[in-house]
Design a protein around this motif. Structure first.
Motif, mmCIF file in Angstrom:
data_model
loop_
_atom_site.group_PDB
_atom_site.id
_atom_site.type_symbol
_atom_site.label_atom_id
_atom_site.label_comp_id
_atom_site.label_asym_id
_atom_site.label_seq_id
_atom_site.Cartn_x
_atom_site.Cartn_y
_atom_site.Cartn_z
ATOM 1 N N TRP A 3 0.851 -1.193 0.000
ATOM 2 C CA TRP A 3 0.000 0.000 0.000
ATOM 3 C C TRP A 3 0.883 1.238 0.000
ATOM 4 N N ILE A 4 0.552 2.167 -0.890
ATOM 5 C CA ILE A 4 1.152 3.505 -0.846
ATOM 6 C C ILE A 4 0.189 4.393 -0.074
ATOM 7 N N ARG A 15 -2.528 0.829 -5.910
ATOM 8 C CA ARG A 15 -2.845 0.599 -4.494
ATOM 9 C C ARG A 15 -2.363 1.812 -3.683
ATOM 10 N N VAL A 16 -3.125 2.882 -3.837
ATOM 11 C CA VAL A 16 -2.798 4.155 -3.206
ATOM 12 C C VAL A 16 -3.975 4.608 -2.360
ATOM 13 N N LEU A 17 -3.702 4.995 -1.125
ATOM 14 C CA LEU A 17 -4.696 5.636 -0.282
ATOM 15 C C LEU A 17 -4.226 7.058 -0.038
ATOM 16 N N ASN A 18 -5.025 8.033 -0.491
ATOM 17 C CA ASN A 18 -4.680 9.442 -0.354
ATOM 18 C C ASN A 18 -5.278 9.995 0.933
ATOM 19 N N ILE A 19 -4.438 10.628 1.738
ATOM 20 C CA ILE A 19 -4.889 11.158 3.021
ATOM 21 C C ILE A 19 -4.346 12.570 3.235
ATOM 22 N N CYS A 20 -4.920 13.249 4.214
ATOM 23 C CA CYS A 20 -4.437 14.571 4.633
ATOM 24 C C CYS A 20 -4.638 14.670 6.136
ATOM 25 N N ASP A 21 -3.669 15.263 6.828
ATOM 26 C CA ASP A 21 -3.764 15.334 8.289
ATOM 27 C C ASP A 21 -4.484 16.586 8.786
ATOM 28 N N MET A 22 -4.950 17.459 7.875
ATOM 29 C CA MET A 22 -5.589 18.684 8.336
ATOM 30 C C MET A 22 -6.886 18.410 9.102
ATOM 31 N N PRO A 43 -10.467 1.502 1.312
ATOM 32 C CA PRO A 43 -11.522 2.188 2.065
ATOM 33 C C PRO A 43 -12.927 1.704 1.719
ATOM 34 N N GLU A 44 -13.760 1.564 2.754
ATOM 35 C CA GLU A 44 -15.202 1.367 2.595
ATOM 36 C C GLU A 44 -15.850 2.700 2.958
ATOM 37 N N VAL A 45 -16.349 3.390 1.953
ATOM 38 C CA VAL A 45 -16.760 4.789 2.107
ATOM 39 C C VAL A 45 -18.114 4.898 2.795
ATOM 40 N N VAL A 46 -18.226 5.886 3.681
ATOM 41 C CA VAL A 46 -19.486 6.199 4.351
ATOM 42 C C VAL A 46 -20.311 7.097 3.429
ATOM 43 N N ARG A 47 -21.568 6.750 3.228
ATOM 44 C CA ARG A 47 -22.452 7.540 2.365
ATOM 45 C C ARG A 47 -22.886 8.821 3.079
ATOM 46 N N ILE A 48 -22.729 9.936 2.390
ATOM 47 C CA ILE A 48 -23.051 11.242 2.966
ATOM 48 C C ILE A 48 -24.465 11.663 2.601
ATOM 49 N N ASN A 75 -0.385 8.000 0.606
ATOM 50 C CA ASN A 75 0.108 9.237 0.003
ATOM 51 C C ASN A 75 -0.445 10.460 0.712
ATOM 52 N N TYR A 76 0.458 11.284 1.195
ATOM 53 C CA TYR A 76 0.023 12.565 1.748
ATOM 54 C C TYR A 76 0.857 13.699 1.160
ATOM 55 N N SER A 77 1.246 13.508 -0.109
ATOM 56 C CA SER A 77 1.909 14.585 -0.843
ATOM 57 C C SER A 77 0.859 15.621 -1.258
ATOM 58 N N ASN A 78 1.159 16.865 -1.035
ATOM 59 C CA ASN A 78 0.268 17.950 -1.430
ATOM 60 C C ASN A 78 0.521 18.364 -2.879
ATOM 61 N N PRO A 79 -0.435 19.048 -3.508
ATOM 62 C CA PRO A 79 -1.820 19.287 -3.082
ATOM 63 C C PRO A 79 -2.653 18.038 -3.329
ATOM 64 N N ALA A 80 -3.208 17.502 -2.266
ATOM 65 C CA ALA A 80 -3.741 16.139 -2.282
ATOM 66 C C ALA A 80 -4.862 15.929 -3.286
ATOM 67 N N SER A 81 -5.771 16.904 -3.443
ATOM 68 C CA SER A 81 -6.883 16.714 -4.383
ATOM 69 C C SER A 81 -6.388 16.581 -5.811
ATOM 70 N N ILE A 82 -5.457 17.446 -6.193
ATOM 71 C CA ILE A 82 -4.964 17.443 -7.572
ATOM 72 C C ILE A 82 -4.129 16.196 -7.835
ATOM 73 N N VAL A 83 -3.291 15.825 -6.882
ATOM 74 C CA VAL A 83 -2.491 14.608 -7.027
ATOM 75 C C VAL A 83 -3.412 13.392 -7.120
ATOM 76 N N ALA A 84 -4.439 13.340 -6.288
ATOM 77 C CA ALA A 84 -5.371 12.215 -6.315
ATOM 78 C C ALA A 84 -6.117 12.141 -7.644
#
Length: 443
Positions: free
Chosen positions: A142-143, A165-172, A370-375, A145-154
């Motif tokens: 698993w990679i 096999r990448v999980l994109n995260i941010c600590d903000m 990830p198993e995403v929660v429906r908003i 990834n918390y390289s910024n800017p996360a949305s654009i990279v993702a």
């Protein structure tokens, strides 16, 4: 207990000692066999590695440390890769922040024009990293990834390597949760939050503690004080810098206008842009603050260690940045289904938002991802803001992949922080000059 091989890509980062410390403090839950530091700047990495080696010596001498600039050595049979690349280092971050300020536009590394410029630099290096990892690493790697800017990279990864096999995260968001917990006087891990948005562009809609929604209390506090606590240095030293204190304080203004949800602090750049720009120093931005603070502190410690053999490891604190990524990795490793806020393809999670948008929402992290929660549906105001930002980011990814000057101009013009196409063109032409050798050629 299984032992893992973990590689930090961007091993020369100033964050590395704190992440290593966080990893080793969790050795009873996540035991490392090898820790590898990989960076294209070998000289810088070797300096950081001196401190990392001392952390290993103090916290877990059994871990083998490897530092390398060779991708095969870095990734061969690796189980986890933490990606924290900063293409162009802090000198280019400084350009991302200062060029917009010349034109009275938000100067910030991930929001507005600076974030778009940074994203253009980072997409292809990230794809190159993914390809190297897939070539050499364990098949179940698993990679994280918390390289910024996360949305654009993702978004770039979604288009170019959709099966990676990448999980994109941010600590903000978890940083905000840390402040919330301090305000409520509870443990951060007791918070269960609902949240929707894009990276650095979202809102907390519910904050549950022991089955009770504490959002009203936080909103009441926020309307008076933002999300500040009495002594920020006791909450997290990293976010006690003057610029961060201002960020958390500005939440009170956003709540006074739009009190339904608690905003991510980065929304100040979009909702309070004129105020934020008027208070910025065009000659000394956050990049300078980091270079003169955290970066200088690290390399001063390296020089002291070289001269005396002594180093104060307590100065390399474990904040939410390091603990968050380790917690995510542990949930991936052991199929724990822990709930975190992560960046994923929407696919109906936000039902009235584009399916292919990379959104930041809660998800349960399993060994399969990830198993995403429906908003469900989100209100018009928030959806409209997100759609504008999403369009700006998607256009910049188009520009990068197509080498299109016109799409880059559209991206900057579309961004809420940019007042007109005239300004967008000035920004773009300056960014092209500053990013020579980093950006693809635009025609």
């Amino acid at each position: 207990m299984k032992q893992f091989i973990l590689t930090i890509a961007g091993g020369g980062s100033t964050y590395t000692p704190g992440i290593v410390k966080s990893l080793l403090m969790n050795k009873d839950r996540f035991k490392l066999k090898e820790l590898r530091l990989y960076d294209i700047d070998g000289e810088r990495q070797e300096k950081v590695a001196l401190i990392a080696a001392k952390v290993i010596e103090e916290y877990d001498k059994e871990v083998k440390l490897i530092t390398t600039t060779d991708p095969e050595e870095a990734f061969k049979e690796a189980d986890f890769i933490f990606s924290q690349m900063r293409v162009g280092k802090y000198k280019m971050r400084e350009q991302d922040e200062k060029i917009p300020l010349k034109y009275g536009v938000v100067g910030q590394e991930t929001c507005g024009p600076g974030g778009l410029a940074y994203g253009m630099r980072t997409i292809f290096p990230m794809i190159e990293l993914i390809d190297l990892v897939e070539k050499y690493a364990s098949k179940d790697h698993w990679i994280v990834n918390y390289s910024n800017p996360a949305s654009i990279v993702a978004e770039g990864i979604r288009r170019l390597r959709p099966k990676a096999r990448v999980l994109n995260i941010c600590d903000m968001p978890v940083g905000v949760m840390r402040n919330m917990a301090a305000i409520l006087k509870v443990d951060r891990n007791s918070l269960v939050v609902d949240y929707f948005g894009l990276n650095h562009f979202g809102w907390f809609t519910r904050v549950m503690v022991d089955g009770v929604d504490r959002l009203p209390e936080l909103r009441s506090h926020g309307e008076k004080h933002g999300l500040l606590v009495e002594d920020m240095s006791k909450v997290d030293a990293q976010h006690s810098d003057p610029s961060w204190i201002k960020n958390y304080k500005n939440i009170k203004y956003m709540l006074s206008f739009f009190p339904d949800y608690i905003p991510n602090p980065y929304l100040q750049y979009y909702l309070l842009g004129d105020k934020v720009v008027s208070e910025m120093d065009k000659n000394r931005t956050r990049a300078n603050e980091v270079m003169e603070g955290r970066e200088k502190k690290l390399f001063d410690a390296v020089e002291e260690y070289k001269a005396t053999g002594r180093v104060d490891l307590s100065s390399f604190y474990v904040g939410v940045h390091g603990q968050f990524i380790v917690d995510v990795a542990i949930s991936l490793a052991y199929n724990l289904r822990k709930r975190f806020l992560v960046i994923v393809e929407n696919k109906g999670a936000i039902s009235n938002f584009p399916s292919d948008a990379m959104v930041e929402v809660p998800a349960y992290i399993t060994s399969d991802g990830p198993e995403v929660v429906r908003i469900g549906e989100i209100p018009t105001f928030y959806r409209g803001m997100m759609e504008q930002q999403l369009a700006s980011e998607k256009l910049m990814v188009d520009a990068c992949l197509e080498g299109s000057y016109n799409k880059a101009l559209m991206a900057l013009t579309m961004n809420k922080t940019v007042p007109s196409a005239f300004t967008a063109k000035k920004l773009l032409d300056d960014f092209i000059l500053a990013n020579k050798g980093y950006w693809p050629e635009l025609k």
